[in-house]
Structure formats: C-alpha cells, structure tokens
Design an enzyme around this catalytic site. Sequence first.
Site: not given
Ligand code: ATR
Length: 285
Positions: A19, A66, A70, A130
Amino acid sequence: MIDSSTRLYGLVGHPVAGSRSPWVHNFIFETFDIPAVYLSFNVESDKLQDAVNGFKAVGTKGFNVTIPYKTDIIPMLDRVDGTAMQLGAVNTVVYQDGDFIGYNTDGDGLIKVLERRLGPISNQRVLVLGAGGAARGICGSLMAGKAKAIGIWNRTEQKAHQLKLELETRDANECKVAVISAPALFSEYDLVINSTSVGMEPDIHESPIDVRFLSPQAVVCDIVYKPHQTQLLRDAALGGHDVIYGIEMLIEQGLLAQKLWNGLSDDALEPVRNALIREFEMLHK
Ligand code: ATR
C-alpha cells in the site's frame, strides 16, 4: 523524530503490503512538521474488532480502512457520516471526543480529481469497467456527483445488471444507468474508468478493453496504480487520449483524510499534491 508525544495513525486491511498510504501520510506529516507516524496493519478478519478496540485503547487519532474491510468496519464505529453510510463503505476513521467516526474520502477524492481535469461531472457520460466493490463505490460517487450517464461493462454481464439494479434503487436522480453488452457502445462515453484489477502487477501487459472502440475524445482513467502506467493507459495515450493515473486518486483521498484528521486547508495541501505526484512519477519511471 519519534518520541513519547508522537501520535499514531494507521491503515487496516488484508493484505496491506505494497500500500502507498504510509508513503502519502508520512510525507504530509514531515512536510507540515506534524508529530505523528502512519503505519500499516495487516489484520485477519476475525481480529478486526480487536484491532479497532486496540486503536481506541492506545489513543490512535485516526486510521484508514482498505480492502476487504470498508463495509465490515461500519458496525464497529461509534458514528458514520451520511455519505459513507450511503456508499456503504468507510475508508477513513477520525477519533473525536472518545468516538471513532467513519467517513468515505474515496468518492470525494475521485470526483475532485475528475472535476479538476474535466470540469463539472454533471456533463459527463461515464463508462465504468467492472462491477465489483470498487465499481460500486465509483458508481455511487458518480451518482452523488450527478454524472449525466453511467454505463457499466463487466466480463460477467449478470453482475453489471445486479449493480445497475442496486444503483437505481439507491438513488433516484437524473443519472441514466445502462449495462453495456458490446464494445461498439463504448463510443457513447466521454470518460472511462477502469475499476477492475486487470493490468495490475504482475499481469502488467493485460488491458480490460481495446481502446480503439472508444470515442477519440474520451478521457481514460485507471484506479490501478501498480504499475503507474498500466497497459490500458499506455494504449490510450498512444491512441491520443488524455489519461488520469490511479495514483492521483490515492493521493487525493489521502489529502482529504488529512483535512479531516489535522484540519489542513486546500491551499496548504495543493503543493503537497504536486510534490507527491512528481515523486511517484520519478520513482516509477
Ligand atoms: P474489487 O472490490 O477490487 O472491485 P471484486 O469485487 O472482486 O474486487 O471485483 C473485481 C472486478 O474485476 C470484477 O468486475 C471482475 O469481473 P467479474 O465480475 O467478471 O469477475 C473484474 N475482473 C477481474 N479479473 C478480470 C479479468 N481477468 N478480466 C476482466 N475482468 C476482470
């Protein structure tokens, strides 16, 4: 110098290694001669309540929260500010008169960075890449800032629909929320914010989208700050787009936390922001 009057600030999360928050806050303490130190604490989920109790017992003046705590932290605090409650996430806790009070500076930090570069957010149609926790926070802040429209694009489209539903029930303002099912629709947006972890170390050559689908005027922003220049931002810059780096958001939410903790003014913090960005760029050339 650390001595018996040094105040303690910190970060709780899991993991916290890597971090940049300790760098931001210790830089500020040094700049303003504030007798304080900021440390990071890697806390297991079943020890979060103990950590909060411990922070209070030892007289911690404030701390950041973090991933992944959160939301979990909310019932452990004495009070939570309205915006943080609406977003369902606290990233900054202030100690005041015996109470721990929760705030969210992520959202305001994001809007400040965007508005400084782009003008009022109310004119912007924003494509969010995302649909996870980070996207939820970003969309909530964009809605609170009255963005004109939000498009959500996600690898798993079903999750984008869930987030859309959640946003629509939370806030009935003018902001139009849509799920984007095909890259051909990317060109309808003025600003793109990557909230996925795609492109983060060690997978530094991955990008969540092909920037050739974007409108030529679109500004591209990435919340990933390791590496500083992600593949998405590199592609966007090569394609002639203006870019906004993830470190700018991290620094901005940190400056807002310092305003809450130490009452520092915008004017005083302005040169610090620039110095932090310059130093980060030098370190990550
Ligand atoms: P955070 O709290 O960091 O947002 P998360 O809730 O696990 O973590 O969400 C991760 C996001 O990154 C999701 O939108 C995920 O897409 P999926 O819903 O399809 O899993 C996206 N993500 C992670 N790895 C990915 C990849 N290789 N390609 C495309 N999207 C990805």
